[in-house]
Write a protein that holds these residues in place. Structure first.
Motif, PDB file in Angstrom:
ATOM      1  N   GLY A  60       0.815  -1.212   0.000  1.00 48.35           N
ATOM      2  CA  GLY A  60       0.000   0.000   0.000  1.00 48.35           C
ATOM      3  C   GLY A  60       0.846   1.258   0.000  1.00 48.35           C
ATOM      4  O   GLY A  60       0.576   2.209  -0.746  1.00 48.35           O
ATOM      5  N   LEU A  61       1.886   1.240   0.823  1.00 47.46           N
ATOM      6  CA  LEU A  61       2.738   2.424   0.952  1.00 47.46           C
ATOM      7  C   LEU A  61       3.416   2.758  -0.371  1.00 47.46           C
ATOM      8  O   LEU A  61       3.477   3.929  -0.772  1.00 47.46           O
ATOM      9  CB  LEU A  61       3.786   2.183   2.037  1.00 47.46           C
ATOM     10  CG  LEU A  61       4.579   3.393   2.522  1.00 47.46           C
ATOM     11  CD1 LEU A  61       3.657   4.427   3.154  1.00 47.46           C
ATOM     12  CD2 LEU A  61       5.639   2.954   3.533  1.00 47.46           C
ATOM     13  N   PHE A  62       3.907   1.751  -1.078  1.00 49.72           N
ATOM     14  CA  PHE A  62       4.618   2.012  -2.322  1.00 49.72           C
ATOM     15  C   PHE A  62       3.680   2.384  -3.467  1.00 49.72           C
ATOM     16  O   PHE A  62       3.820   3.448  -4.084  1.00 49.72           O
ATOM     17  CB  PHE A  62       5.457   0.801  -2.723  1.00 49.72           C
ATOM     18  CG  PHE A  62       6.210   1.002  -4.003  1.00 49.72           C
ATOM     19  CD1 PHE A  62       7.245   1.931  -4.074  1.00 49.72           C
ATOM     20  CD2 PHE A  62       5.883   0.295  -5.149  1.00 49.72           C
ATOM     21  CE1 PHE A  62       7.938   2.139  -5.265  1.00 49.72           C
ATOM     22  CE2 PHE A  62       6.566   0.493  -6.344  1.00 49.72           C
ATOM     23  CZ  PHE A  62       7.597   1.430  -6.397  1.00 49.72           C
ATOM     24  N   TYR A  63       2.719   1.531  -3.761  1.00 54.25           N
ATOM     25  CA  TYR A  63       1.891   1.747  -4.944  1.00 54.25           C
ATOM     26  C   TYR A  63       0.943   2.941  -4.796  1.00 54.25           C
ATOM     27  O   TYR A  63       0.789   3.739  -5.724  1.00 54.25           O
ATOM     28  CB  TYR A  63       1.109   0.477  -5.271  1.00 54.25           C
ATOM     29  CG  TYR A  63       1.999  -0.661  -5.687  1.00 54.25           C
ATOM     30  CD1 TYR A  63       2.809  -0.564  -6.821  1.00 54.25           C
ATOM     31  CD2 TYR A  63       2.070  -1.834  -4.941  1.00 54.25           C
ATOM     32  CE1 TYR A  63       3.654  -1.603  -7.203  1.00 54.25           C
ATOM     33  CE2 TYR A  63       2.911  -2.882  -5.310  1.00 54.25           C
ATOM     34  CZ  TYR A  63       3.701  -2.751  -6.445  1.00 54.25           C
ATOM     35  OH  TYR A  63       4.529  -3.776  -6.813  1.00 54.25           O
ATOM     36  N   THR A 137      12.188   2.925   5.936  1.00 52.75           N
ATOM     37  CA  THR A 137      13.242   2.594   4.969  1.00 52.75           C
ATOM     38  C   THR A 137      12.730   2.765   3.544  1.00 52.75           C
ATOM     39  O   THR A 137      13.418   3.341   2.685  1.00 52.75           O
ATOM     40  CB  THR A 137      13.715   1.138   5.177  1.00 52.75           C
ATOM     41  OG1 THR A 137      14.311   1.018   6.475  1.00 52.75           O
ATOM     42  CG2 THR A 137      14.736   0.747   4.122  1.00 52.75           C
ATOM     43  N   LEU A 138      11.530   2.275   3.284  1.00 51.23           N
ATOM     44  CA  LEU A 138      10.954   2.373   1.944  1.00 51.23           C
ATOM     45  C   LEU A 138      10.689   3.830   1.561  1.00 51.23           C
ATOM     46  O   LEU A 138      11.003   4.246   0.443  1.00 51.23           O
ATOM     47  CB  LEU A 138       9.661   1.561   1.869  1.00 51.23           C
ATOM     48  CG  LEU A 138       8.913   1.602   0.530  1.00 51.23           C
ATOM     49  CD1 LEU A 138       9.809   1.156  -0.615  1.00 51.23           C
ATOM     50  CD2 LEU A 138       7.657   0.731   0.602  1.00 51.23           C
ATOM     51  N   LEU A 139      10.137   4.600   2.486  1.00 52.06           N
ATOM     52  CA  LEU A 139       9.852   6.016   2.191  1.00 52.06           C
ATOM     53  C   LEU A 139      11.139   6.759   1.841  1.00 52.06           C
ATOM     54  O   LEU A 139      11.169   7.560   0.897  1.00 52.06           O
ATOM     55  CB  LEU A 139       9.166   6.676   3.388  1.00 52.06           C
ATOM     56  CG  LEU A 139       7.707   6.291   3.621  1.00 52.06           C
ATOM     57  CD1 LEU A 139       7.224   6.832   4.968  1.00 52.06           C
ATOM     58  CD2 LEU A 139       6.811   6.818   2.502  1.00 52.06           C
ATOM     59  N   SER A 140      12.198   6.506   2.569  1.00 54.48           N
ATOM     60  CA  SER A 140      13.478   7.169   2.293  1.00 54.48           C
ATOM     61  C   SER A 140      13.976   6.818   0.903  1.00 54.48           C
ATOM     62  O   SER A 140      14.472   7.684   0.168  1.00 54.48           O
ATOM     63  CB  SER A 140      14.519   6.777   3.352  1.00 54.48           C
ATOM     64  OG  SER A 140      14.155   7.255   4.642  1.00 54.48           O
ATOM     65  N   THR A 321       7.055   0.062 -12.638  1.00 52.89           N
ATOM     66  CA  THR A 321       5.949   0.962 -12.998  1.00 52.89           C
ATOM     67  C   THR A 321       5.734   2.000 -11.900  1.00 52.89           C
ATOM     68  O   THR A 321       5.517   3.189 -12.174  1.00 52.89           O
ATOM     69  CB  THR A 321       4.651   0.160 -13.212  1.00 52.89           C
ATOM     70  OG1 THR A 321       4.836  -0.759 -14.295  1.00 52.89           O
ATOM     71  CG2 THR A 321       3.492   1.091 -13.543  1.00 52.89           C
ATOM     72  N   GLY A 322       5.816   1.553 -10.637  1.00 54.46           N
ATOM     73  CA  GLY A 322       5.681   2.484  -9.515  1.00 54.46           C
ATOM     74  C   GLY A 322       6.798   3.507  -9.497  1.00 54.46           C
ATOM     75  O   GLY A 322       6.578   4.694  -9.221  1.00 54.46           O
ATOM     76  N   ILE A 323       8.009   3.069  -9.807  1.00 58.43           N
ATOM     77  CA  ILE A 323       9.160   3.978  -9.854  1.00 58.43           C
ATOM     78  C   ILE A 323       8.968   5.013 -10.956  1.00 58.43           C
ATOM     79  O   ILE A 323       9.271   6.202 -10.776  1.00 58.43           O
ATOM     80  CB  ILE A 323      10.464   3.178 -10.076  1.00 58.43           C
ATOM     81  CG1 ILE A 323      10.777   2.333  -8.831  1.00 58.43           C
ATOM     82  CG2 ILE A 323      11.631   4.128 -10.377  1.00 58.43           C
ATOM     83  CD1 ILE A 323      11.918   1.354  -9.025  1.00 58.43           C
ATOM     84  N   GLU A 324       8.446   4.576 -12.097  1.00 58.17           N
ATOM     85  CA  GLU A 324       8.182   5.501 -13.204  1.00 58.17           C
ATOM     86  C   GLU A 324       7.192   6.584 -12.774  1.00 58.17           C
ATOM     87  O   GLU A 324       7.334   7.757 -13.144  1.00 58.17           O
ATOM     88  CB  GLU A 324       7.627   4.742 -14.411  1.00 58.17           C
ATOM     89  CG  GLU A 324       8.670   3.877 -15.123  1.00 58.17           C
ATOM     90  CD  GLU A 324       8.048   3.000 -16.192  1.00 58.17           C
ATOM     91  OE1 GLU A 324       6.831   3.138 -16.457  1.00 58.17           O
ATOM     92  OE2 GLU A 324       8.778   2.163 -16.767  1.00 58.17           O
TER      93      GLU A 324
END
Length: 342
Positions: A60-63, A137-140, A321-324
């Protein structure tokens, strides 16, 4: 849980692009619990990696955060610190509810009732310190700032808004309004079609915007009276007064004033399990800090893929795709900033 006063609050529904260019301080714990509760398999089992570690919160946090950034929203996340002692009863009640829900989930699964098991699973979601660390860690790696609050996250988020470092708070609860946030945004990370519990029907969820000045204007009240309404109805620090809902509480403060004046009304004194003035002070003078840093940065694709794909078995194509989306949002921010100065 938060304070349940929505029925007396004016608000407006908007589209996500309404927040383009806005900085929103999101209540991290509230949001992560949402992800843990809703991002699950059909039988209620949370998403897990090959080592059995829960990953629903990371998904959820990433996408969903990537989607916000692509739209042009500038999210920052605020994490809870040490809760006030008055919240200990609420915390213990929540633990008991989660434990009972987990027992009910297992029984439902044993009977093959997957839909029922999913319902109980949503109530049994538990957020560990390891999950919180993973989220930071992911947010950073995503280039998304986060702030560690000394106390309540919503209080710190409200302070960030009051300092002019963000536009509004993002949470499903209304506590930030009692803490003085000028703007509250609900449904920010759950916008879209959502299945109704126990039904084969879907509901469109839209962001809701609550503005504290419009609340004051509509009801001819101030912040202390809004806090009094919350105390009468019940907060995370007290159970409230039996038989008093938001409308009755509103009528009460219009007649008697803020919580101190209500207490002093000799013929209208109600028995409360804690000192209401102590609760009022928690909202007026919360444990917050001005020692924080907020800076959005470009995402680190390699670090994101290392963390999500290599460590937690996420699909590399989906992650890319999320990174894009993150990079698109960052690029548009840079372009808008450049155009602003030309």
């Amino acid at each position: 849980m938060g304070v349940k006063i929505k029925e007396i609050l004016p608000f407006r529904e908007v589209e996500l692009d309404h927040f383009h260019g806005r900085e929103i301080a999101i209540d991290a714990m509230n949001t992560l619990y949402q992800f843990l509760s809703t991002i699950r398999q059909y039988d209620g089992t949370p998403l897990k990696d090959s080592e059995g570690r829960v990953t629903s919160h990371l998904s959820g946090l990433f996408y969903r955060t990537s989607n916000l950034v692509e739209i042009g929203i500038k999210p920052l996340f605020v994490f809870d610190g040490e809760p006030p002692k008055l919240k200990s009863k609420t915390i213990e009640n929540r633990r008991q509810i989660r434990a009972e829900a987990e027992k009910a989930r297992k029984k439902a699964l044993e009977k093959g009732k997957k839909e029922e098991a999913r319902k109980y699973a949503q109530r049994s979601a538990s957020l560990s310190s390891e999950m919180i660390g993973q989220s930071k860690t992911l947010l950073s790696a995503m280039g998304i700032p986060w702030v560690q609050a000394p106390g309540e996250g919503e209080a710190q988020a409200s302070r960030i808004i009051q300092n002019g470092d963000a536009w509004g708070t993002g949470s499903q609860d209304f506590d930030s309004l009692l803490y003085g946030s000028p703007v509250l945004v609900r449904n920010l990370t759950i916008t879209g079609k959502r299945k109704l519990p126990g039904k084969d029907k879907y509901k469109q969820i839209s962001p809701e915007v609550f503005e504290i000045e419009k609340i004051f204007e509509k009801h001819d009240i101030d912040r202390k009276k809004l806090i009094a309404i919350g105390i009468l109805v019940g907060t995370d620090y007290n159970e409230g007064i039996k038989g008093i809902g938001p409308n009755k509480a509103l009528k009460r403060v219009k007649e008697d004033g803020d919580i101190e004046e209500i207490i002093e009304s000799a013929d209208k004194v109600d028995v409360m399990e804690v000192d209401p003035l102590e609760i009022e002070k928690l909202f007026l003078e919360p444990d917050v800090t001005d020692d924080y840093s907020i800076k959005w940065a470009p995402p680190n694709p390699e670090e994101i893929k290392r963390f999500l794909c290599e460590k937690h078995d996420f699909s590399e194509s989906r992650v890319e795709t999320g990174i894009e989306r993150l990079e698109k949002g960052v690029g548009e921010r840079a372009q808008e900033s450049l155009e602003k100065w030309t």
